[in-house]
Motif scaffolding. Structure first.
Motif, mmCIF file in Angstrom:
data_model
loop_
_atom_site.group_PDB
_atom_site.id
_atom_site.type_symbol
_atom_site.label_atom_id
_atom_site.label_comp_id
_atom_site.label_asym_id
_atom_site.label_seq_id
_atom_site.Cartn_x
_atom_site.Cartn_y
_atom_site.Cartn_z
ATOM 1 N N PRO A 49 -22.208 -18.452 -26.173
ATOM 2 C CA PRO A 49 -22.906 -18.812 -27.424
ATOM 3 C C PRO A 49 -23.654 -20.138 -27.376
ATOM 4 N N PHE A 50 -23.158 -21.075 -26.575
ATOM 5 C CA PHE A 50 -23.775 -22.403 -26.612
ATOM 6 C C PHE A 50 -24.804 -22.644 -25.511
ATOM 7 N N PHE A 51 -24.648 -21.969 -24.368
ATOM 8 C CA PHE A 51 -25.494 -22.337 -23.229
ATOM 9 C C PHE A 51 -26.351 -21.214 -22.667
ATOM 10 N N PHE A 52 -25.939 -19.981 -22.854
ATOM 11 C CA PHE A 52 -26.694 -18.874 -22.275
ATOM 12 C C PHE A 52 -27.992 -18.697 -23.067
ATOM 13 N N PRO A 53 -29.161 -18.846 -22.389
ATOM 14 C CA PRO A 53 -30.420 -18.787 -23.147
ATOM 15 C C PRO A 53 -30.608 -17.436 -23.852
ATOM 16 N N VAL A 54 -30.966 -17.502 -25.131
ATOM 17 C CA VAL A 54 -31.110 -16.279 -25.930
ATOM 18 C C VAL A 54 -32.187 -15.377 -25.327
ATOM 19 N N ILE A 55 -33.239 -16.001 -24.790
ATOM 20 C CA ILE A 55 -34.350 -15.217 -24.235
ATOM 21 C C ILE A 55 -33.857 -14.368 -23.056
ATOM 22 N N SER A 56 -32.993 -14.959 -22.184
ATOM 23 C CA SER A 56 -32.461 -14.191 -21.048
ATOM 24 C C SER A 56 -31.650 -13.004 -21.549
ATOM 25 N N ALA A 57 -30.841 -13.253 -22.579
ATOM 26 C CA ALA A 57 -29.992 -12.174 -23.100
ATOM 27 C C ALA A 57 -30.832 -11.069 -23.729
ATOM 28 N N THR A 58 -31.814 -11.458 -24.535
ATOM 29 C CA THR A 58 -32.610 -10.419 -25.227
ATOM 30 C C THR A 58 -33.422 -9.608 -24.208
ATOM 31 N N THR A 59 -33.928 -10.278 -23.151
ATOM 32 C CA THR A 59 -34.670 -9.551 -22.119
ATOM 33 C C THR A 59 -33.770 -8.494 -21.482
ATOM 34 N N THR A 60 -32.521 -8.871 -21.211
ATOM 35 C CA THR A 60 -31.573 -7.921 -20.606
ATOM 36 C C THR A 60 -31.273 -6.777 -21.579
ATOM 37 N N PHE A 61 -31.065 -7.104 -22.844
ATOM 38 C CA PHE A 61 -30.810 -6.052 -23.837
ATOM 39 C C PHE A 61 -32.005 -5.091 -23.936
ATOM 40 N N VAL A 62 -33.224 -5.649 -23.840
ATOM 41 C CA VAL A 62 -34.419 -4.798 -23.912
ATOM 42 C C VAL A 62 -34.439 -3.844 -22.720
ATOM 43 N N LEU A 63 -34.132 -4.371 -21.518
ATOM 44 C CA LEU A 63 -34.129 -3.516 -20.324
ATOM 45 C C LEU A 63 -33.058 -2.428 -20.427
ATOM 46 N N ILE A 64 -31.901 -2.804 -20.943
ATOM 47 C CA ILE A 64 -30.835 -1.806 -21.128
ATOM 48 C C ILE A 64 -31.275 -0.775 -22.180
ATOM 49 N N GLY A 65 -31.917 -1.277 -23.226
ATOM 50 C CA GLY A 65 -32.361 -0.395 -24.310
ATOM 51 C C GLY A 65 -33.360 0.655 -23.866
ATOM 52 N N HIS A 66 -34.052 0.398 -22.753
ATOM 53 C CA HIS A 66 -35.021 1.375 -22.253
ATOM 54 C C HIS A 66 -34.365 2.470 -21.408
ATOM 55 N N GLN A 67 -33.066 2.325 -21.127
ATOM 56 C CA GLN A 67 -32.378 3.382 -20.370
ATOM 57 C C GLN A 67 -32.216 4.620 -21.264
ATOM 58 N N LYS A 68 -32.177 5.777 -20.619
ATOM 59 C CA LYS A 68 -32.283 7.044 -21.346
ATOM 60 C C LYS A 68 -31.292 7.155 -22.517
ATOM 61 N N PHE A 69 -30.010 6.864 -22.203
ATOM 62 C CA PHE A 69 -28.995 7.034 -23.252
ATOM 63 C C PHE A 69 -29.325 6.164 -24.471
ATOM 64 N N PHE A 70 -29.625 4.898 -24.210
ATOM 65 C CA PHE A 70 -29.901 3.967 -25.317
ATOM 66 C C PHE A 70 -31.227 4.300 -25.998
ATOM 67 N N HIS A 71 -32.180 4.808 -25.201
ATOM 68 C CA HIS A 71 -33.463 5.202 -25.770
ATOM 69 C C HIS A 71 -33.264 6.368 -26.724
ATOM 70 N N ASP A 72 -32.412 7.310 -26.314
ATOM 71 C CA ASP A 72 -32.168 8.500 -27.134
ATOM 72 C C ASP A 72 -31.467 8.173 -28.454
ATOM 73 N N ILE A 73 -30.618 7.160 -28.420
ATOM 74 C CA ILE A 73 -29.928 6.828 -29.686
ATOM 75 C C ILE A 73 -30.729 5.786 -30.494
ATOM 76 N N HIS A 74 -31.966 5.513 -30.063
ATOM 77 C CA HIS A 74 -32.858 4.557 -30.750
ATOM 78 C C HIS A 74 -32.164 3.205 -30.936
ATOM 79 N N PHE A 75 -31.662 2.696 -29.805
ATOM 80 C CA PHE A 75 -30.923 1.434 -29.855
ATOM 81 C C PHE A 75 -31.847 0.252 -30.168
ATOM 82 N N LEU A 76 -32.948 0.194 -29.386
ATOM 83 C CA LEU A 76 -33.845 -0.957 -29.563
ATOM 84 C C LEU A 76 -34.559 -0.906 -30.917
ATOM 85 N N PHE A 77 -34.911 -2.067 -31.407
ATOM 86 C CA PHE A 77 -35.654 -2.242 -32.647
ATOM 87 C C PHE A 77 -34.921 -1.593 -33.831
ATOM 88 N N SER A 78 -33.628 -1.769 -33.815
ATOM 89 C CA SER A 78 -32.819 -1.256 -34.926
ATOM 90 C C SER A 78 -31.768 -2.302 -35.269
#
Lengths: 328, 504
Positions: B87-116
């Motif tokens: 929470p204090f040191f891990f850059p938010v931008i690095s985390a969100t970029t990783t979440f975006v990449l994960i969100g583009h994977q088929k399973f997460f894409h199918d459940i409309h994970f990103l932008f929700s």
């Protein structure tokens, strides 16, 4: 002796100030690396013994925010890349200085009506829908068909992005009173409202959606960069909307003569001929375009626009209406 | 309330920029009109809702891992404790970029994970659950063994002890950590922007969009003011909670179940997988499926640096972080020395100031008075870092043997001597650890510099990474982000070693 030393000091100071004239130019980040390294601009600095301080902004809206803040204490001499709406707002706040460059005669006839008393059209481009042909097999041809097609679409937020704002204006110019119907119908197809074009394009490239609001030059860019048409551009039969980018001198007490010279320079062939392959827009003067543009830039016969007076009168209302349809 | 000079100085540092901005742009009739609009109410309700639901889920997820971390001493418990770095040191931008990449994977894409809302909550939980673990662990490990023994004598079983003794005792810690998590979720900008999109309008997002679209500075000020009032009220409750800590000879020790262990392992996997993926993406092209170190090499080439100032931004960031961290530690030292009962409230309230709004206020000082950008940036960082540094140093100062200082004072030592010969030797490790932790936070800071739009004037590492990313040099952006993250992790663990040295 003291007097001599003082004189010498003052002389040195004045010489230093002469040789270090600084011109401050505000420009969007996509212009930054291109303009500051342009041979014509480097030469311009040498010839006039001046230093140009380029200040880059992540989008023209942020640039306008700074200009509004600096209204009573302007720091910039020149601003580049303002959108049509930016110039209207800037004029409303009296931020721009009236100047007609001699090189205005070089501007092509089709772009002459965009010339304002205090903002000079620098380049322009058509908005378009970019799509992935491997997913979108039968691309829609009109706005209404696009709304009903249910293909996920990435748009830019019209509140923060000039591309987003121009797309909203495009729908208004094309559909007239029915523009709200388009947005109501397509609301559920919008997969992501990006804060900027860059953010939208990143998501499009990552495969988030097969369609996004972008520019007509994207297919030419795809061929130029990847030698393939990975993405295609969709031109709608409702007509196309021009995004024009303007350069202007900032309204301040002492307008530098170099500001006028720089505005002249931006209309010369040495600069205008670099626009196509650097900014992926079209030059406003009659310079030859790279072959790739002749091949892959779709020409529209129906150009749409909204008069400045109407924009000034209605933009806030349109933005509120858009918000109440799309964001509620 | 502000009887100490250091507290008054800190108050002026954050209050003056806001006051100057308010004098020029605040419009009272506009303020009344905005706060009475239904859209404002909806926005406040949504901001509260997403923060509240994220906090509750983060708490529920953190209960068992914190229990495990408190009553076990092994590798897993150490891993759980070190999640506090996130929470204090891990850059938010690095985390969100990783979440975006994960969100583009088929399973997460199918459940409309990103932008929700789902993506917003998951990211908020990722960032904030470690805060609960830290506070709960601290609290669990201070429960006296005698209480447990007495409960057993009275016939209480393990569950009854947990429900009737343990939980009531750790309630203040739950409350404190809950409010802190809530505040972070309330003010977060990057998570909403990158994982939710602008259709999710929170107060912080509205401040930024208002500043960038309608140029209505009075409206942005109103939103900033509402945010400050809500969070200051919450922090007032934190500061009014008194914590009584007594010397405990023996603390309670409980056995943890298999379920607790499994949940703790899963929690660690969730937290560290995101961190590891962020590092892996720096040399792995996710879309092409190829590994390459070439983007790293390019970052340090002269040609590349002429276009993107990677090396310059590295030096700028190190210099700014170094100077600000030193100033912050000094300011916090003086604030602690003149601590009053309002100090906690007064310091933590500044966490409610919107970073985007603070940035615009600072830039306005540059416009009006030509105050150099580096100075303004140091001031901005100081405002952000002071409450955090205070939270790090303050507990160690409270445990400081005051009788030594009093004896030295009675023997005629002045303040400088007291510091040099007593406080510094004992607290040296804590000062260095705090310096390193603040350095790390500033090293990865993005919102302030981004809103100030100083990339061409004073490029920082986070700004250059963003510029690389937005100009489609994604491989180089990932490489630079990886280098920053690596640097941050090293600094964080270095700071931990200083804290351990102090404890030993």
């Amino acid at each position: 002796m003291k007097k001599k030393l003082t004189l010498l000091f003052l002389l040195t100071l004045s010489l230093l100030s002469l040789s270090n004239t600084i011109l401050t130019i505000y420009l969007p980040s996509n212009y930054y690396n291109w303009i500051r390294t342009l041979p014509a601009v480097v030469q311009f600095q040498k010839e006039n013994a001046l230093t140009i301080h380029f200040v880059s902004f992540d989008g023209t809206n942020k640039m306008l925010t700074r200009l509004e803040l600096e209204k009573n204490n302007p720091k910039a001499d020149i601003v580049m890349g303002l959108s049509q709406m930016n110039t209207i707002i800037a004029n409303q706040s009296n931020l721009l200085y009236g100047y007609t460059p001699q090189n205005i005669s070089l501007i092509s006839n089709s772009m002459k009506h965009y010339i304002l008393s205090n903002a000079i059209p620098f380049d322009y481009g058509n908005l378009a829908i970019l799509y992935d042909p491997s997913v979108v097999k039968n691309p829609p041809k009109t706005f209404m068909a696009l709304a009903k097609s249910n293909y996920p679409l990435i748009i830019c937020d019209p509140r923060t992005s000039s591309t987003g704002q121009d797309f909203l204006l495009w729908t208004i110019a094309a559909l007239g009173p029915n523009w709200q119907t388009f947005w109501k119908l397509s609301k559920n197809s919008i997969s992501f409202i990006a804060p900027s074009w860059d953010s939208a394009f990143s998501q499009f490239e990552a495969g988030e959606s097969p369609m996004m609001v972008s520019y007509a030059s994207d297919e030419a860019y795809s061929y130029y960069s990847y030698n393939s048409s990975r993405y295609k551009v969709l031109s709608l039969s409702d007509g196309s909307y021009l995004e024009v980018e303007f350069n202007a001198i900032i309204n301040k007490q002492n307008v530098s003569p170099y500001s006028r010279k720089f505005i002249e320079l931006m209309l010369t062939p040495s600069v205008q001929s670099t626009i196509a392959l650097n900014n992926w827009m079209l030059p406003t003067t009659n310079v030859a375009l790279p072959e790739i543009f002749n091949k892959y830039y779709p020409v529209s016969t129906k150009q749409l626009s909204i008069p400045n007076i109407e924009l000034l009168k209605n933009l806030n209302l349109w933005l509120e209406q858009w918000q109440s349809i799309v964001l509620r | 309330m502000l009887k100490s000079k250091s507290q008054l100085l800190f108050f002026l540092i954050w209050f003056i920029p806001i006051l100057v901005f308010a004098i020029h742009f605040f419009d009272f009739s506009n303020f009344i009109s905005i706060i009475s609009q239904k859209t404002t109410l909806n926005m406040v309700v949504f901001t509260l809702f997403q923060a509240l639901i994220s906090t509750v889920i983060a708490f529920l997820i953190a209960i068992l891992p914190s229990f495990y971390a408190s009553f076990n001493k092994n590798f897993l418990s150490k891993l759980l404790s070190s999640t506090l770095f996130i929470p204090f040191f891990f850059p938010v931008i690095s985390a969100t970029t990783t979440f975006v990449l994960i969100g583009h994977q088929k399973f997460f894409h199918d459940i409309h994970f990103l932008f929700s809302l789902k993506a917003i909550i998951v990211a908020n939980v990722f960032f904030n659950a470690p805060i609960f673990i830290y506070y709960l662990k601290e609290s669990f490990s201070k429960i006296p063994k005698t209480l447990h023994d007495l409960s057993v004598v009275d016939g209480a079983n393990k569950n009854q002890f947990i429900c009737r003794v343990l939980i009531p005792l750790v309630t203040p810690a739950i409350f404190r950590s809950g409010i802190l998590c809530f505040a972070y979720c309330f003010t977060n900008f990057a998570i909403i922007l990158n994982l939710g999109g602008l259709k999710f309008s929170t107060l912080e997002v509205s401040i930024a969009t208002t500043l960038l679209s309608s140029y209505n500075f009075s409206e942005a000020f109103t939103y900033g003011f509402i945010q400050l009032i809500i969070l200051s009220t919450l922090f007032y409750f934190i500061s009014s909670q008194s914590s009584h800590e007594n010397e405990i000879e023996q603390v309670v020790s409980l056995k943890t179940t298999y379920i607790t262990t499994i949940i703790s392992v899963l929690f660690c996997l969730f937290e560290f997988a995101i961190v590891a993926l962020s590092l892996i993406f720096s040399f792995y092209n996710f879309y092409l499926g190829t590994f390459s170190l070439l983007p790293f090499k390019e970052l340090f080439s002269l040609n590349f640096n002429q276009e993107y100032p990677v090396l310059l931004s590295f030096f700028t960031t190190v210099a700014l972080s170094f100077v600000t961290s030193i100033i912050t530690v000094i300011v916090v030292y003086f604030i602690i020395k003149s601590k009053t009962r309002f100090t906690n409230f007064f310091l933590f309230s500044t966490l409610g100031i919107s970073n985007a709004f603070l940035a615009i206020c600072l830039i306005y000082l540059n416009i009006l008075y030509n105050i150099p950008i580096p100075i303004l940036l140091v001031l901005g960082y100081l405002i952000i870092a002071t409450p955090i540094a205070y939270a790090f140093i303050s507990p160690h100062f409270e445990s400081f043997p005051k009788n030594i200082v009093e004896s030295a004072y009675l023997s005629g030592a002045n303040r400088l001597k007291l510091f040099l010969y007593i406080e510094w030797p004992i607290l040296k490790s804590i000062f260095i650890a705090t310096f390193l932790q603040i350095f790390t936070i500033i090293f990865g800071e993005f919102t302030l510099t981004y809103t100030m739009q100083i990339y061409s004037t004073l490029p920082t590492l986070s700004l250059t990474t963003y510029m690389l990313s937005s100009s489609h040099n994604l491989a180089n952006a990932s490489a630079l982000s990886g280098i920053s993250l690596f640097f941050i992790i090293i600094l964080y663990f270095l700071s931990l070693s200083f804290i351990n040295r102090f404890k030993n």
